[in-house]
Design a protein around this motif. Structure first.
Motif, PDB file in Angstrom:
ATOM      1  N   SER A 103      -0.074 -17.167  -0.521  1.00  0.00           N
ATOM      2  CA  SER A 103      -0.173 -17.823  -2.039  1.00  0.00           C
ATOM      3  C   SER A 103      -0.689 -16.792  -3.017  1.00  0.00           C
ATOM      4  O   SER A 103      -0.399 -16.919  -3.996  1.00  0.00           O
ATOM      5  CB  SER A 103      -1.031 -19.087  -1.884  1.00  0.00           C
ATOM      6  OG  SER A 103      -2.431 -18.893  -1.266  1.00  0.00           O
ATOM      7  N   SER A 104      -1.608 -16.089  -2.520  1.00  0.00           N
ATOM      8  CA  SER A 104      -2.061 -14.891  -3.573  1.00  0.00           C
ATOM      9  C   SER A 104      -1.575 -13.598  -3.346  1.00  0.00           C
ATOM     10  O   SER A 104      -1.879 -12.574  -3.934  1.00  0.00           O
ATOM     11  CB  SER A 104      -3.818 -14.995  -3.313  1.00  0.00           C
ATOM     12  OG  SER A 104      -4.009 -14.345  -1.944  1.00  0.00           O
ATOM     13  N   LYS A 105      -0.651 -13.466  -2.344  1.00  0.00           N
ATOM     14  CA  LYS A 105       0.104 -12.234  -2.117  1.00  0.00           C
ATOM     15  C   LYS A 105      -1.007 -11.003  -1.788  1.00  0.00           C
ATOM     16  O   LYS A 105      -0.966  -9.878  -1.876  1.00  0.00           O
ATOM     17  CB  LYS A 105       0.785 -11.931  -3.094  1.00  0.00           C
ATOM     18  CG  LYS A 105       1.829 -12.740  -3.302  1.00  0.00           C
ATOM     19  CD  LYS A 105       3.200 -12.167  -4.197  1.00  0.00           C
ATOM     20  CE  LYS A 105       4.292 -13.524  -4.530  1.00  0.00           C
ATOM     21  NZ  LYS A 105       4.842 -13.719  -3.239  1.00  0.00           N
ATOM     22  N   ALA A 106      -2.141 -11.411  -0.985  1.00  0.00           N
ATOM     23  CA  ALA A 106      -3.346 -10.442  -0.804  1.00  0.00           C
ATOM     24  C   ALA A 106      -2.889  -9.983   0.591  1.00  0.00           C
ATOM     25  O   ALA A 106      -2.872 -10.899   1.539  1.00  0.00           O
ATOM     26  CB  ALA A 106      -4.547 -10.959  -0.946  1.00  0.00           C
ATOM     27  N   ILE A 107      -3.247  -8.910   0.883  1.00  0.00           N
ATOM     28  CA  ILE A 107      -2.950  -8.068   2.109  1.00  0.00           C
ATOM     29  C   ILE A 107      -4.238  -7.670   2.710  1.00  0.00           C
ATOM     30  O   ILE A 107      -4.935  -6.852   1.608  1.00  0.00           O
ATOM     31  CB  ILE A 107      -1.983  -7.436   2.394  1.00  0.00           C
ATOM     32  CG1 ILE A 107      -0.649  -7.914   2.197  1.00  0.00           C
ATOM     33  CG2 ILE A 107      -1.988  -6.595   3.871  1.00  0.00           C
ATOM     34  CD1 ILE A 107       0.532  -7.112   2.230  1.00  0.00           C
ATOM     35  N   ARG A 108      -5.086  -7.777   3.751  1.00  0.00           N
ATOM     36  CA  ARG A 108      -6.053  -7.316   4.201  1.00  0.00           C
ATOM     37  C   ARG A 108      -5.823  -6.511   5.480  1.00  0.00           C
ATOM     38  O   ARG A 108      -5.221  -7.197   6.326  1.00  0.00           O
ATOM     39  CB  ARG A 108      -7.371  -8.275   4.400  1.00  0.00           C
ATOM     40  CG  ARG A 108      -7.760  -8.655   3.274  1.00  0.00           C
ATOM     41  CD  ARG A 108      -8.168 -10.184   3.120  1.00  0.00           C
ATOM     42  NE  ARG A 108      -7.567 -11.242   3.951  1.00  0.00           N
ATOM     43  CZ  ARG A 108      -6.550 -11.897   3.391  1.00  0.00           C
ATOM     44  NH1 ARG A 108      -6.065 -11.582   2.233  1.00  0.00           N
ATOM     45  NH2 ARG A 108      -6.118 -12.669   4.100  1.00  0.00           N
ATOM     46  N   LEU A 109      -6.535  -5.280   5.876  1.00  0.00           N
ATOM     47  CA  LEU A 109      -6.014  -4.512   7.196  1.00  0.00           C
ATOM     48  C   LEU A 109      -7.518  -4.238   7.412  1.00  0.00           C
ATOM     49  O   LEU A 109      -8.539  -3.857   7.120  1.00  0.00           O
ATOM     50  CB  LEU A 109      -5.216  -3.195   6.891  1.00  0.00           C
ATOM     51  CG  LEU A 109      -4.021  -3.441   6.118  1.00  0.00           C
ATOM     52  CD1 LEU A 109      -3.244  -2.124   5.979  1.00  0.00           C
ATOM     53  CD2 LEU A 109      -3.106  -3.937   7.112  1.00  0.00           C
TER      54      LEU A 109
END
Length: 188
Positions: A103-109
């Motif tokens: 929904s926010s298009k945030a990616i966390r690695l």
């Protein structure tokens, strides 16, 4: 020494003059001669921690680098269709390799990927990019993931890494809330 979760000292009677260190997971392992004084030990541990932390920082891509890398992967394997709003390293993600919130298009690695080969980082990043387009792990998801040519090699690496550390590794799932949820050590 805040950069490392733990410090392990290994002493050796065979080691006479040399001090060396390496990183095993999040642990700094320092190898010292047996007869070294406590004050010398503290000095060497601090020095080795600073050196290895500095080396890690030089190698670690910044969040800006990660975003650029994600955009390049999207162009190369997904026809530029996946456009994340942000891509960043996180240190609180120890049960999965990556996650995304469509929904926010945030990616966390996970920061644990920083020491892994580039093709593994690219695999996890591509996996999360595909989730921006396809929320689940169905046929459409795998059709897009199959465009990443080192997919099986990277999965094998992660499975081997997880086996070495006693963790399990499975393909991830997306949670009902639109964010990524995953079993232990999944890509997300």
């Amino acid at each position: 020494m805040d950069y490392f979760a733990d410090v392990e000292i290994r002493r050796s009677a065979r080691r006479r003059k040399t001090v060396s260190a390496r990183v095993e997971g999040d642990t700094l392992v320092v190898m010292l001669p047996t007869g070294l004084s406590a004050s010398a030990e503290q000095r060497y541990v601090r020095d080795m921690a600073e050196r290895l932390a500095a080396r890690r920082e030089r190698r670690r891509p910044t969040d800006v680098d990660l975003h650029e890398r994600a955009m390049a992967l999207s162009r190369r394997y997904l026809d530029g269709a996946a456009v994340p709003s942000s891509v960043r390293w996180v240190t609180n993600q120890n049960s999965r390799w990556g996650s995304c919130t469509p929904s926010s298009k945030a990616i966390r690695l996970s920061h644990r990927l920083q020491e892994m080969p580039d093709y593994v980082l690219d695999y996890v990043l591509t996996h999360e990019l595909v989730h921006l387009l396809v929320p689940g792990h169905g046929r459409d998801f795998y059709a897009l993931m199959d465009r990443y040519p080192q997919r099986e090699r990277a999965r094998g690496y992660l499975e081997g890494f997880s086996g070495r550390s006693g963790e399990s590794w499975d393909e991830p799932e997306i949670d009902e809330g639109g964010g990524a949820a995953a079993p232990e050590s999944a890509a997300g």
